[in-house]
Scaffold this motif. Structure first.
Motif, short mmCIF file in Angstrom:
data_model
loop_
_atom_site.label_atom_id
_atom_site.label_comp_id
_atom_site.label_asym_id
_atom_site.label_seq_id
_atom_site.Cartn_x
_atom_site.Cartn_y
_atom_site.Cartn_z
N TRP A 43 -0.46 58.57 40.60
CA TRP A 43 -1.72 58.26 41.29
C TRP A 43 -1.75 56.79 41.68
N ARG A 44 -1.31 55.95 40.78
CA ARG A 44 -1.21 54.52 41.10
C ARG A 44 -0.29 54.28 42.28
N ALA A 45 0.88 54.95 42.31
CA ALA A 45 1.83 54.77 43.39
C ALA A 45 1.24 55.22 44.72
N LEU A 46 0.50 56.33 44.72
CA LEU A 46 -0.14 56.80 45.95
C LEU A 46 -1.13 55.76 46.46
N THR A 47 -1.90 55.21 45.54
CA THR A 47 -2.89 54.20 45.91
C THR A 47 -2.23 53.00 46.58
N GLN A 48 -1.10 52.57 46.02
CA GLN A 48 -0.42 51.39 46.56
C GLN A 48 0.14 51.64 47.95
N LYS A 49 0.46 52.90 48.27
CA LYS A 49 0.95 53.22 49.61
C LYS A 49 -0.12 52.95 50.67
N TRP A 50 -1.37 52.94 50.27
CA TRP A 50 -2.47 52.65 51.18
C TRP A 50 -2.79 51.15 51.23
N GLY A 51 -1.95 50.34 50.62
CA GLY A 51 -2.17 48.89 50.65
C GLY A 51 -3.20 48.40 49.67
N ILE A 52 -3.49 49.21 48.66
CA ILE A 52 -4.49 48.85 47.65
C ILE A 52 -3.79 48.23 46.45
N GLU A 53 -4.31 47.14 45.96
CA GLU A 53 -3.72 46.45 44.82
C GLU A 53 -4.11 47.16 43.53
N ALA A 54 -3.15 47.29 42.60
CA ALA A 54 -3.42 47.93 41.32
C ALA A 54 -3.26 46.91 40.19
N ASP A 55 -4.37 46.59 39.55
CA ASP A 55 -4.32 45.83 38.29
C ASP A 55 -4.01 46.87 37.22
N HIS A 56 -2.86 46.76 36.59
CA HIS A 56 -2.30 47.86 35.81
C HIS A 56 -2.26 47.53 34.32
N LEU B 45 -12.02 44.19 32.73
CA LEU B 45 -13.22 44.05 33.56
C LEU B 45 -13.97 42.77 33.23
N ALA B 46 -13.97 42.38 31.97
CA ALA B 46 -14.63 41.12 31.57
C ALA B 46 -13.97 39.93 32.26
N ALA B 47 -12.65 40.01 32.44
CA ALA B 47 -11.92 38.91 33.10
C ALA B 47 -12.13 38.92 34.61
N ASP B 48 -12.61 40.02 35.15
CA ASP B 48 -12.80 40.15 36.59
C ASP B 48 -14.20 39.65 36.97
N THR B 49 -14.40 38.37 36.84
CA THR B 49 -15.75 37.80 37.04
C THR B 49 -16.19 37.87 38.50
N ASP B 50 -15.24 37.96 39.43
CA ASP B 50 -15.59 38.06 40.85
C ASP B 50 -15.80 39.51 41.31
N HIS B 51 -15.65 40.45 40.37
CA HIS B 51 -15.82 41.87 40.67
C HIS B 51 -14.93 42.34 41.82
N LYS B 52 -13.67 41.91 41.77
CA LYS B 52 -12.71 42.37 42.78
C LYS B 52 -12.30 43.83 42.55
N ILE B 53 -12.35 44.26 41.30
CA ILE B 53 -11.96 45.64 40.98
C ILE B 53 -13.04 46.60 41.47
N LYS B 54 -12.65 47.46 42.40
CA LYS B 54 -13.61 48.39 43.01
C LYS B 54 -13.73 49.70 42.23
N ALA B 55 -12.66 50.06 41.51
CA ALA B 55 -12.67 51.33 40.81
C ALA B 55 -11.73 51.29 39.62
N VAL B 56 -12.09 52.04 38.58
CA VAL B 56 -11.22 52.29 37.44
C VAL B 56 -10.72 53.72 37.58
N MET B 57 -9.38 53.90 37.54
CA MET B 57 -8.77 55.21 37.76
C MET B 57 -8.09 55.67 36.47
N VAL B 58 -8.53 56.82 35.94
CA VAL B 58 -8.04 57.30 34.64
C VAL B 58 -7.73 58.79 34.75
N VAL B 59 -6.64 59.21 34.11
CA VAL B 59 -6.33 60.63 33.98
C VAL B 59 -6.94 61.13 32.67
#
Length: 385
Positions: free
Chosen positions: A96-109, A127-141
């Motif tokens: 799922w991460r690899a598919l996301t990256q094919k769309w040019g989306i950055e993955a904090d892994h 998320l606590a370290a992401d003070t600028d709220h760059k992370i748009k989504a959390v993706m979990v199986v």
């Protein structure tokens, strides 16, 4: 080619065996997908599948695989340059991460060893370290089909909320919906995706996307260029019981039957049955003195059990042997555990006798190939059951 007699035991963790009632439903004559009879069928399944997801909000049904459902979540919510947080729990989380990256989306892994769940505290720290709220989504199986590990979705939602972070929660429930407890609304998921061939006991060919109001709003205002997977168009057509293009009509007949089957047994009873079968399987594996891939007792899956082969023995050779000799299909190891793991599926319509036959085939295969193991696996499973 080996000549087999009798029943084929399909004990992979999906596609699962399709119940006879569902096969008969699928064999109904094809109908006009623009006519009133189809609208009645569509409204029935669109309403019924909400009860399986345990949601009051829309569930979309696309002709497609689970991979298509992954892509639908990506293109409706994210755009090139966006960042998501992904957690490595196994092969499918990595895909799922690899598919996301094919769309040019950055993955904090967050890396993992494929033997444990997605840790809510590790997610909270990122998320606590992401003070600028760059992370748009959390993706979990939710249920990692390659490893037999279940992640705590409710606790992950609580970790996101504890940080006051606006990230959406996207959950892959491809192998868990209809087989493990899941609460789309109650656990705070924004998107939950699944497909037809696992706990829903249908042939491959349908993908499902449950949405929250936040996800619907985000898809209206963002996302990428999309056509086939466009939620907006599907939502508009579904209001009247139709689809923007030709749906998989006969699979929807099967879906109607599946919903009836699950509700006749009762979802909680389904979960309890599969819990017992999984516990019996683990008892057998431990009695054989073999190792279970999932090392977190709280994360064991009731969909499947992944078993590590003893050093020097190839799991694919073992799988080939039990298939050719006993007409028993077991799941292969995927990705980094290929050749090292075989997977026992105990989902769908599996019952006690199906499981005991499966475990018998495994034990005979271990003996035939002189794979190091202890005696008593069958008795351990039988005693538990």
């Amino acid at each position: 080619m080996t000549q087999h007699f009798g029943q084929h035991f399909l004990q992979i963790p999906g596609p699962s065996t399709v119940p006879d009632r569902v096969l008969r439903a699928i064999s109904m004559p094809v109908i006009d997908h623009r006519g009133p009879e189809f609208a009645d069928l569509a409204q029935t399944v669109l309403t019924g599948i909400k009860r399986i997801f345990r949601t009051r909000h829309p569930v979309l049904i696309f002709p497609g695989s689970g991979t298509g459902a992954w892509e639908s979540a990506v293109v409706n919510l994210l755009a090139a340059g966006d960042t998501v947080l992904t957690v490595e729990t196994g092969h499918f989380a990595s895909q799922w991460r690899a598919l996301t990256q094919k769309w040019g989306i950055e993955a904090d892994h967050i890396p993992g060893n494929w033997r444990n769940w997605a840790d809510p505290e590790a997610i909270r720290a990122r998320l606590a370290a992401d003070t600028d709220h760059k992370i748009k989504a959390v993706m979990v199986v939710h249920n990692e089909t390659s490893t037999g590990v279940v992640s705590p979705i409710k606790a992950i939602r609580e970790a996101i909320d504890a940080e006051g972070h606006p990230a959406l929660l996207l959950v892959d429930a491809i192998s868990s919906l209809g087989a493990l407890p899941y609460e789309h609304d109650g656990w705070g998921a924004d998107v939950t995706i699944t497909s037809s061939q696992k706990g829903l006991m249908l042939p491959p060919g349908l993908s499902f996307i449950a949405l929250s109001p936040r996800a619907i709003e985000a898809a209206e205002n963002g996302g990428s260029v999309r056509s086939y997977w466009d939620w907006r168009e599907m939502l508009a057509f579904n209001k009247t019981g139709y689809f923007p293009y030709t749906p998989a009509t006969n699979l929807l007949y099967g879906l109607r039957e599946v919903i009836m089957l699950l509700e006749e047994e009762g979802l909680d009873n389904v979960f309890a049955r599969l819990d017992r079968l999984a516990a019996a399987t683990r008892a057998a594996v431990k009695a054989w003195n073999l190792e279970i891939l999932c090392e977190n007792e709280a994360a064991h899956s009731s969909v499947l059990t992944a078993v590590i082969m003893p050093e020097g023995h190839d799991s694919d050779a073992f799988r080939h042997h039990v298939l050719s000799k006993y007409n028993l299909s077991l799941g292969q190891g995927l990705g980094r555990v290929k050749g090292r793991v075989f997977r026992i599926g105990h989902l769908g319509q599996c019952n006690e006798l199906t499981l005991m036959a499966t475990l018998s085939g495994i034990e005979m295969g271990l003996r035939n190939l002189q794979i190091p193991h202890a005696q008593g696996g069958l008795q351990a499973a039988m005693s538990l059951l």
